[in-house]
Write a protein that holds these residues in place. Structure first.
Motif, PDB file in Angstrom:
ATOM      1  N   TYR A 119      -7.308   2.124  -0.142  1.00  0.00           N
ATOM      2  CA  TYR A 119      -5.857   2.218  -0.087  1.00  0.00           C
ATOM      3  C   TYR A 119      -5.298   2.141  -1.507  1.00  0.00           C
ATOM      4  CZ  TYR A 119      -6.738   1.032   4.776  1.00  0.00           C
ATOM      5  OH  TYR A 119      -7.212   1.024   6.066  1.00  0.00           O
ATOM      6  N   ILE A 136      -3.508   6.242   1.872  1.00  0.00           N
ATOM      7  CA  ILE A 136      -4.970   6.222   1.783  1.00  0.00           C
ATOM      8  C   ILE A 136      -5.331   7.084   0.582  1.00  0.00           C
ATOM      9  CG2 ILE A 136      -7.136   6.951   2.867  1.00  0.00           C
ATOM     10  CD1 ILE A 136      -5.929   6.208   5.554  1.00  0.00           C
ATOM     11  N   LEU A 152       0.845  -1.201   0.000  1.00  0.00           N
ATOM     12  CA  LEU A 152       0.000   0.000   0.000  1.00  0.00           C
ATOM     13  C   LEU A 152       0.875   1.245   0.000  1.00  0.00           C
ATOM     14  CD1 LEU A 152      -2.516  -1.054   2.808  1.00  0.00           C
ATOM     15  CD2 LEU A 152      -2.666  -1.527   0.381  1.00  0.00           C
ATOM     16  N   SER A 182      -4.757  12.772   0.139  1.00  0.00           N
ATOM     17  CA  SER A 182      -5.901  11.866   0.037  1.00  0.00           C
ATOM     18  C   SER A 182      -7.150  12.631  -0.395  1.00  0.00           C
ATOM     19  CB  SER A 182      -6.150  11.190   1.395  1.00  0.00           C
ATOM     20  OG  SER A 182      -4.998  10.504   1.814  1.00  0.00           O
ATOM     21  N   THR A 204     -13.371  -2.401   2.450  1.00  0.00           N
ATOM     22  CA  THR A 204     -12.020  -1.933   2.120  1.00  0.00           C
ATOM     23  C   THR A 204     -11.780  -2.093   0.633  1.00  0.00           C
ATOM     24  OG1 THR A 204     -11.267  -2.560   4.330  1.00  0.00           O
ATOM     25  CG2 THR A 204      -9.569  -2.288   2.649  1.00  0.00           C
TER      26      THR A 204
END
Ligand code: CMX
Length: 134
Positions: free
Chosen positions: A81, A5, A2, A51, A127
Motif C-alpha cells: 500500500y 495499492i 493509505l 497499480s 503487507t
C-alpha cells in the motif's frame, strides 16, 4: 494514511519464464527489470491502471523469496500500500499495536522507501507500506 495499492508482489522462480504471461498474454505495459541486491531479488514491474504487478525472482538460495517459494511454491508474496509519509505511517501502525518487521524504512524497487508489517499482525498476508520518492 493509505493512498492506493502500489503493487502486488508475486514470487516466481524465473522472470524470463513468468514475464510472457503478464506482458504478452495479459498485455500489461512492462516497465523493466531491476535488481534489489539488498533483498536478493530481481524485480520485474508491470503496470496495471494506477497499480503494478511486481514479479520477484530470488537471486540466491538464501534469498527470502527463495525460502518463500521453497515453503509455499510460487505465488502471491505480498501486497504493498502506498503512503505519503512512511515514517508517519510506521509510527501510526506501531502506536495502534501493529507488529512491524521493519521499524525503519529500507530501500525498495524504483527508488521507493518500504517497510513490512509482520504477517502475524496482518492475518497471514505479508503487507508492505511504501513511499514513492524520498
Ligand atoms: N507471506 C506470508 N508470511 C510470510 C511471508 C509471506 N510472503 N514471508 C515470510 N512470512 C512469515 C514467515 O513464515 C515467518 O512466520 P513465523 O514467524 O510464523 O515463522 C514470519 O513471516 C517472519 O518471516 P521471516 O522470514 O522469519 O522473517 P525475516 O525478518 O527474515 O523476513 C520478510 C522478513 C518477510 C520481509 C522477508 O522474508 C522477505 O520476504 N523479504 C523480501 C522482501 C521483498 O519482497 N523485497 C522486494 C521488495 C521490492 C519492493 O517491493 O519494492
Amino acid at each position: 494514511m493509505l493512498t492506493k495499492i502500489n503493487h502486488i508482489g508475486i514470487a516466481v522462480t524465473s522472470l524470463e519464464t513468468a514475464l510472457p504471461f503478464y506482458r504478452d498474454s495479459l498485455t500489461m505495459p512492462f516497465a523493466g527489470i531491476e535488481e534489489v541486491s539488498e533483498q536478493k531479488v530481481r524485480v520485474a514491474m508491470l503496470q496495471i491502471g494506477e497499480s503494478k504487478i511486481e514479479l520477484l525472482e530470488p537471486t540466491s538460495p538464501d534469498s527470502p523469496v527463495a525460502k518463500f517459494i521453497e515453503k509455499n511454491g510460487a505465488g502471491i508474496h505480498h501486497v504493498a500500500y502506498e503512503v505519503a509519509d512512511i515514517k508517519v505511517a510506521i509510527a501510526g501502525l506501531i502506536s495502534s499495536g501493529v507488529r512491524m518487521i521493519d521499524e525503519q524504512p529500507r530501500n525498495g524497487a524504483h527508488g521507493t522507501r518500504i517497510a513490512f508489517i509482520h504477517p502475524k499482525s496482518s492475518n497471514g498476508v505479508l503487507t508492505e507500506i511504501c513511499q514513492v520518492g524520498h
